[in-house]
Design an enzyme around this catalytic site. Structure first.
Site, PDB file in Angstrom:
ATOM      1  CG  LEU A   1      -1.724   1.169   1.624  1.00 17.70           C
ATOM      2  CD1 LEU A   1      -2.855   1.544   0.331  1.00 17.70           C
ATOM      3  CD2 LEU A   1      -2.720   0.947   2.726  1.00 17.70           C
ATOM      4  CE1 TYR A   2       5.656   1.384   0.350  1.00 14.86           C
ATOM      5  CE2 TYR A   2       4.657  -0.698  -0.470  1.00 14.86           C
ATOM      6  CZ  TYR A   2       5.591   0.135   0.469  1.00 14.86           C
ATOM      7  OH  TYR A   2       6.289  -0.911   1.263  1.00 14.86           O
TER       8      TYR A   2
ATOM      9  CB  THR B   1       0.876  10.747   2.474  1.00 14.25           C
ATOM     10  OG1 THR B   1       1.571  11.894   2.834  1.00 14.25           O
ATOM     11  CG2 THR B   1       1.598   9.671   1.829  1.00 14.25           C
ATOM     12  CG  HIS B   2      -1.809  13.131   7.250  1.00 13.24           C
ATOM     13  ND1 HIS B   2      -1.047  13.680   8.109  1.00 13.24           N
ATOM     14  CD2 HIS B   2      -2.755  12.376   8.001  1.00 13.24           C
ATOM     15  CE1 HIS B   2      -1.445  13.364   9.269  1.00 13.24           C
ATOM     16  NE2 HIS B   2      -2.512  12.691   9.277  1.00 13.24           N
TER      17      HIS B   2
ATOM     18  CB  ILE C   1      -5.644   8.817  -0.777  1.00 15.72           C
ATOM     19  CG1 ILE C   1      -6.231  10.188  -1.318  1.00 15.72           C
ATOM     20  CG2 ILE C   1      -5.610   7.715  -2.092  1.00 15.72           C
ATOM     21  CD1 ILE C   1      -5.169  10.801  -2.143  1.00 15.72           C
ATOM     22  N   GLY C   2      -5.169   6.732   1.400  1.00 12.76           N
ATOM     23  CA  GLY C   2      -4.900   5.310   1.826  1.00 12.76           C
ATOM     24  C   GLY C   2      -6.126   4.512   2.316  1.00 12.76           C
TER      25      GLY C   2
ATOM     26  CG  ASN D   1       6.259   2.602   7.685  1.00 15.76           C
ATOM     27  OD1 ASN D   1       5.810   3.824   7.899  1.00 15.76           O
ATOM     28  ND2 ASN D   1       5.889   1.965   6.521  1.00 15.76           N
TER      29      ASN D   1
ATOM     30  CB  SER E   1       0.087   5.636  13.126  1.00 19.34           C
ATOM     31  OG  SER E   1      -0.726   6.600  13.263  1.00 19.34           O
TER      32      SER E   1
ATOM     33  CE1 TYR F   1      -2.011  -1.130   6.125  1.00 20.90           C
ATOM     34  CE2 TYR F   1       0.354  -0.926   7.011  1.00 20.90           C
ATOM     35  CZ  TYR F   1      -0.679  -0.920   6.007  1.00 20.90           C
ATOM     36  OH  TYR F   1      -0.055  -1.135   4.405  1.00 20.90           O
TER      37      TYR F   1
END
Ligand code: ACO
Length: 161
Positions: free
Chosen positions: A92-93, A99-100, A103-104, A131, A136, A138
């Site tokens: 998952l990248y 980021t933040h 979207i993840g 990491n 955090s 997950y």
């Protein structure tokens, strides 16, 4: 422009490799050497390997491979492999600048929708112990640390069948 989540296509391969490279350089800058990162991307994200996995996902076989798009620009991706009623979240990248922004979570939710439809009851992943952002993320999305494997935490999440 809202993010769109969809299955990756053959023509997304090159963009995906670039997202992986940017994300790895950012996420692991204090964890792995530049040399290690570049070698890893060249080997594990070869066009041939990624294309094979995208095709397996398109054929609804054992791989789920989804991308997040800002208009036509690929901003991130998630890849899972399923076997029987269990799955492993392999990758998952996101591009660092995306980021933040939730979207993840969108990528994970869509993967979970597909997984649960296909009867998956447990998902496992390996995340590097240093990491902090990944761990955090997950934890906030329902994964729990279940063990340690080398430098990685093993995390799991259960789903109702
Ligand atoms: N700083 C601190 N925490 C962050 C950050 C950041 N820059 N970005 C995301 N997070 C974490 C926090 O827990 C945050 O919760 P908060 O808002 O309450 O602080 C939460 O993620 C936010 O969720 P999203 O916005 O949905 O997360 P995002 O879209 O950034 O996706 C991901 C998370 C995929 C980890 C992304 O940050 C990323 O690509 N990181 C680099 C690559 C990476 O480490 N991937 C995981 C590798 S492990 C594996 O693939 C199995």
């Amino acid at each position: 422009m809202p993010t769109t989540i969809k299955k990756l296509n053959n023509e997304d391969v090159e963009a995906l490799i670039e997202v992986a490279r940017d994300s790895w350089r950012w996420a692991y800058r204090d964890i792995y050497s530049n040399e290690f990162i570049e070698t890893w991307i060249d080997e594990k994200y070869s066009m041939e390997k990624i294309l094979k996995e995208i095709i397996r996902s398109q054929q609804d076989l054992d791989i789920i491979f989804l991308g997040s798009f800002d208009e036509s620009t690929l901003t991130g991706f998630i890849e899972l492999k399923m076997a029987d009623n269990e799955a492993e979240l392999l990758r998952l990248y996101l591009k660092p600048e995306y980021t933040h922004r939730g979207i993840g979570k969108l990528l994970l939710l869509e993967a979970e929708r597909i997984m649960t439809k296909r009867g998956i009851v447990k998902c496992r992943l390996y995340v590097h112990r240093q990491n902090c952002i990944g761990i955090s993320f997950y934890k906030k999305n329902g994964f729990e640390v279940k063990g340690i494997n080398g430098d990685d935490f093993v995390m799991e999440k259960k789903y109702m069948s």
